[in-house]
Design an enzyme around this catalytic site. Sequence first.
Site, mmCIF file in Angstrom:
data_model
loop_
_atom_site.group_PDB
_atom_site.id
_atom_site.type_symbol
_atom_site.label_atom_id
_atom_site.label_comp_id
_atom_site.label_asym_id
_atom_site.label_seq_id
_atom_site.Cartn_x
_atom_site.Cartn_y
_atom_site.Cartn_z
ATOM 1 N N GLU A 322 1.270 -1.400 0.013
ATOM 2 C CA GLU A 322 0.033 -0.334 -0.313
ATOM 3 C C GLU A 322 1.051 1.537 -0.255
ATOM 4 O O GLU A 322 0.465 2.156 0.380
ATOM 5 C CB GLU A 322 -0.714 0.064 0.914
ATOM 6 C CG GLU A 322 -1.716 -0.952 0.919
ATOM 7 C CD GLU A 322 -2.123 -1.686 2.438
ATOM 8 O OE1 GLU A 322 -4.171 -1.467 2.647
ATOM 9 O OE2 GLU A 322 -2.288 -0.832 2.777
ATOM 10 N N CYS A 413 -10.969 0.589 7.813
ATOM 11 C CA CYS A 413 -10.145 2.158 8.481
ATOM 12 C C CYS A 413 -10.438 3.365 6.963
ATOM 13 O O CYS A 413 -10.161 4.256 8.077
ATOM 14 C CB CYS A 413 -8.676 1.857 8.066
ATOM 15 S SG CYS A 413 -7.438 1.238 6.403
#
Length: 667
Positions: A322, A413
């Site tokens: 990521e 998240c």
Amino acid sequence: MKVLSFFSAILLSSAAFAQQDYPVQPVPFTSVKLADKFWSPRIETNRTVTIPASFERCVSTGRVKNFEMAAAKSGKFCTTYPFDDTDIYKTIEGGSYSLAEHPDKKLDAYMDSLITIVGKAQEPDGYLYTARTIDPLHPHSWSGTERWVNEANMSHELYNSGHMFEAAAAHYMATGKRNFLNIALKNADLLVATFGPGKRGVAPGHEIVEMGLVRLYRITGKTDYLNLAKFFIDQRGKKAYNKKSKNVWENGTYFQDDKPVVDQDEAEGHAVRAMYLYAGMADVAALTGDKQYLAAIDKIWDNMVSQKMYVQGSIGAVGDGERFGGNYELPNATAYNETCAAIGNVFWNQRMFLLHGDAKYIDVLEKTLYNGLISGVGLDGKSFFYTNAMQITNGFTHADAEPARSGWFTCSCCPTNLVRLIPAIPGYVYAQKGNDVYVNLFISGTANLKVNGKALNIVQQNNYPWDGGLAFTINPSSAMDMNLKIRIPGWAREETIPSNLYSYQQPAINKVEIKLNGKPVEYIMKDGYAVITKKWKAGDKIDISLPMEVRRVIANVKVTDDIGKIALQRGPIMYCAEWADNGGKTSNFIIPSTTTFKPEHNAGLLNGVTVLKGDVKQVNIDANGENVNTVNKQITAIPYYSWANRGKGEMMIWFPSQVKNISLMAQ
């Protein structure tokens, strides 16, 4: 409900404690009342749909149960990640912002009930981390056998604390209640007792505790919190890694831990961690005057904006980790672009603006906000993207490219991060420094602030981002000397982004026009702002016309995926073509240089959008699969943020302007 007057969504004023602070201060979002058709409905949807849905999902997925089991010291951690605690914290933070603007006794009481559950899960010395407390002898596999031993890697103990601090500060400032704040302060005092010079040292594996500690410092004035934030930042680069390894975990770049922060000059590693680190560095630099921090984040910002950002404001190109890729590594088919990274980019750019007072940071903030950030939440307020694709094709869809939205995720998240960002938008509109009043975002509504102790009301009227006509009525309580600084967006100054990473293929035809009380006015351009200096009186009106032309965007030739292609932009909005408007397919369009695009506003489409239509070429294959030809076709482009609200199908942002080669593929 009591709302403390110094409440700000982004920064909390600490003038009583800090010897220095950001040179520019944001106007608190509670002082700005929006009345527009673009952001107001989104904030209301967040209040009525997203916040309740997030709380419900925290219950249904077991996140709340984890706290209940931690309080009972019995059971088994029932979700997947040790940072799942933060989804409750972030939703409380968003709920607090919403509560400050829209009193709601039911929401207030429900958040208090959750805070009670959280408080019962806290250990006597202040430790709060359900993944260990439920069963200390068998903690989560990422947690390590003892407190903090795996913090530099994946335990997320300090990450959980950071989000708790942010949420507790927001709740206290919104309600005046100390129930959550006291929990946070007890945890923060444990951190102060545990970490620091002569104590334990660690570079937090996932940054945000630094920002959270600064928030608590701003409320309490306790310098231990600010000092600890700086200590955590200064611990980076001290761990032994294999510096020569190309593996980002082995060499520490994934964690921004390969070298001391003052020696870093590139945006690197996990993009969300990076944004939170750089935002924390900005906070500490502002409050301590650390010029080395400032020099480092200036270099890192230049690197990101000139070499590592997608055309619609997203960052974090590589799915493996990521993370940021190398310079100019911006592939389309495999783009990752986590929504949380876009949110962190907004946090960081707001802080960079407050440090420097330069419009280029708001240009990046606006680019991200209107495109690669709100693309992360569906128009229904309860469907989301974790990643934000640059293209979806039926022939090839990479594993990281989400073709459709989801209600939530195992790692959620992003949805809860959106919960806390959306209601804070009014706090980004205005800022001030002495006699300087900055107008950064163009959103209809009113603002009430004070300039040198004198009341000032500003009324903003527009239909942005669909129309470039802006009107500002200035109403001081009495005649006032003031420098009104209105941002002239980079896109209206021939800058699609404040670097040469992207540019417009042709110059604009029309120019910006500014009038005062109906007549052209003299002004100077400074740092991206039109500065109008005068003695203002009630009823003075500024009218600005920003040219809303359809622009063709091209990429730097070093971005190899975009060579020979164009993207479409109008105002701050980047466009894409989606299957639903184009006969089910968008990957076979060629946009010739002769194509003229016509904007059309469609109030009934996607909650009201301006679409672009133009005549292009479409490559087709006949029914026998033996002949390839091009036909004339009208393409319809929609705002990028609005795609994937009508089902699953193809989507494209970059289009070839001519074809030089064709690769044939048999089914």
